[in-house]
Design a protein around this motif. Structure first.
Motif, short mmCIF file in Angstrom:
data_model
loop_
_atom_site.label_atom_id
_atom_site.label_comp_id
_atom_site.label_asym_id
_atom_site.label_seq_id
_atom_site.Cartn_x
_atom_site.Cartn_y
_atom_site.Cartn_z
N TYR A 137 -0.30 7.63 1.71
CA TYR A 137 0.53 7.11 2.21
C TYR A 137 1.15 8.26 3.83
O TYR A 137 0.93 8.75 4.77
N ALA A 138 1.93 9.04 2.74
CA ALA A 138 1.96 9.85 3.91
C ALA A 138 0.99 10.65 4.52
O ALA A 138 1.38 12.03 5.35
N LEU A 139 0.02 10.96 3.72
CA LEU A 139 -1.52 11.63 4.23
C LEU A 139 -1.82 11.30 5.47
O LEU A 139 -1.82 12.24 6.08
N THR A 166 9.44 4.41 4.61
CA THR A 166 10.04 5.69 4.77
C THR A 166 10.58 5.68 4.19
O THR A 166 11.61 6.59 2.94
N LEU A 167 12.07 5.00 4.74
CA LEU A 167 12.86 5.30 4.70
C LEU A 167 13.51 4.60 2.30
O LEU A 167 14.33 5.26 2.47
N GLU A 168 12.67 3.64 2.48
CA GLU A 168 13.07 3.48 1.51
C GLU A 168 12.43 4.37 0.15
O GLU A 168 12.69 4.11 -0.94
N PHE A 214 1.26 -0.92 -0.11
CA PHE A 214 -0.13 -0.03 0.07
C PHE A 214 1.27 1.13 0.29
O PHE A 214 0.80 2.06 -0.86
N ALA A 215 1.93 1.47 1.00
CA ALA A 215 2.55 2.76 1.26
C ALA A 215 3.21 2.66 -0.36
O ALA A 215 3.50 4.12 -0.40
N LEU A 216 4.01 1.70 -0.95
CA LEU A 216 4.74 1.79 -1.98
C LEU A 216 4.12 2.52 -3.00
O LEU A 216 4.58 2.99 -4.23
N ALA A 217 2.52 1.49 -3.36
CA ALA A 217 1.88 1.66 -4.36
C ALA A 217 1.22 3.39 -4.89
O ALA A 217 0.61 4.16 -5.15
#
Lengths: 194, 194
Positions: free
Chosen positions: A106-108, A165-167, A98-101
Motif C-alpha cells: 500500500y505504501a509503495l 494511514t493514520l490507523e 487491502f491496506a491493512l493486510a
C-alpha cells in the motif's frame, strides 16, 4: 511449440522473482527491495534479476503494478447487488482490508516515492485505471449539483487513505479504527450527495 | 544570578541544537536525524548533542513536540470570528499549509514510526492535546444525533490527512489539490452535521 514452452518457463521464472521481490517488500518496505536482496530471496544470481527487471526501479514498478491489480480486485464488488452507496461502502471496506493486510504494498503505491508519482510510468496509467473504478461507483450516487464524479471520488479516496494511514501509523485518536473508517466513509457519502 | 545566567545559556544551546536538528529533519527526513548528523550541522562535538538529547529517539521526540506546537499554532484561528463551520474550515486550511510547508515535520508526527505511536511518550500526550483543538471546533457544529465530537473530529482529520499526504506524494488524481482539499473538508462538514 518449443518456443511457446521456452516462453512459459521464462515467465515462470519472472513470476517467481516477482514473488520473491514481494516477500522482500512485505518484510522490509520499498527501501529493502534491491536486485541483490531479491536475488538472495529467490536463490538466484543477481544477473537473473537484473536481466528481467534491470534495477531497483524496475522491480518497484513491477511490484506496484501487481499491487494495483490486487487493490482493483479488493475493491471490485460487482455491479448488480445493492444500491450505489452500498456498493461503494463495500468497495471502501475492501480498500481498507487491502491496506491493512499489505501495508508495504500500500505504501509503495501511495506514499511519497511511489512509482505512480511519475507521469511517464506505466504504474501511473494503471493507478488511474484503478481510480476509475472508484469514479464509476461514485458516479452512481446522487451527487450534489455541479459536483464532478472525479472530484467526488478524490474526496472519497482522501478520506479512506487518511483513515487507513493514520490507523497503520498507530496515531489515530479513536479506539475503534474500523468504526472510525466507516463513519468517515458514511459522512463523505452523505456530504457528497444532494 | 550566576545560576540563572548559566541556565539561560544552556537553554540557548539546547535551542540551537534543536534548530540544527530541524534543519537536518527538513533536509533528509526523520531517518537522517542522528546525534552525529545534528552535531555536524550545529558545529559541535557529538557529546554536546548526546548530553541534551541522549540519542536519535530523544532528538525525534523533541522535534515532534516542536512540530505539534507549530501545528497547534497553524490551526489556531481564534474563537470569536465566523460560524463554527467557518472557523473549522480555516483551521483545516492552516493544517494543510503546515503539512505542505514542512512535509518532513508532518511525516515525523503522523507517518509510520511517529513518536506519537508510543502511548508512553510525552509526544503522544501533546498530540492528543492538539487533536483536542480540533475536537472543540467540531463540537461547535450541529452534529448529527448520536455522533460523538471525538469521532467526528477523527473523521475530519482522516479527510485532511488523506488529502495532504496524497498531494505530497504526488499521486492525487485531480489537478487542483487545493480545490480537492476544500471539497473534501466541505463534504465532511456537511456529512457530519444534521
Amino acid at each position: 511449440m518449443t518456443v511457446a514452452r521456452r516462453r512459459t518457463a521464462s515467465e515462470q521464472v519472472s513470476a517467481a522473482l516477482l514473488s520473491a521481490a514481494e516477500t522482500v517488500l512485505d518484510r522490509g518496505g520499498a527501501g529493502a527491495v534491491t536486485v541483490r536482496s531479491v536475488a538472495r530471496e529467490a536463490g538466484v544470481a543477481p544477473m537473473g534479476v537484473y536481466n528481467r527487471f534491470t534495477n531497483k526501479d524496475g522491480l518497484l514498478a513491477a511490484l506496484a503494478l501487481r499491487a494495483f491489480d490486487d487493490l482493483a480486485a479488493a475493491i471490485d464488488v460487482g455491479s448488480d447487488t445493492g444500491s450505489p452507496a452500498d456498493r461503494l461502502r463495500r468497495a471502501c471496506q475492501g480498500y481498507r482490508r487491502f491496506a491493512l493486510a499489505h501495508p508495504a504494498r500500500y505504501a509503495l503505491i501511495f506514499a511519497t516515492g511511489s512509482p505512480a508519482s511519475d507521469p511517464a510510468s506505466p504504474v501511473t496509467t494503471r493507478g488511474r485505471e484503478v481510480f476509475t473504478i472508484l469514479v464509476d461507483m461514485v458516479a452512481g450516487l446522487a451527487l450534489r449539483a455541479g459536483l464532478d464524479p472525479v472530484d467526488a471520488a478524490q474526496a472519497m479516496w482522501n478520506g479512506q487513505h487518511g483513515a487507513v494511514t493514520l490507523e497503520l501509523a498507530g496515531v489515530s485518536q479513536t479506539s475503534d479504527a474500523a468504526a472510525s473508517f466507516t463513519e468517515t466513509i458514511d459522512a463523505l457519502i452523505r456530504g457528497l450527495q444532494t
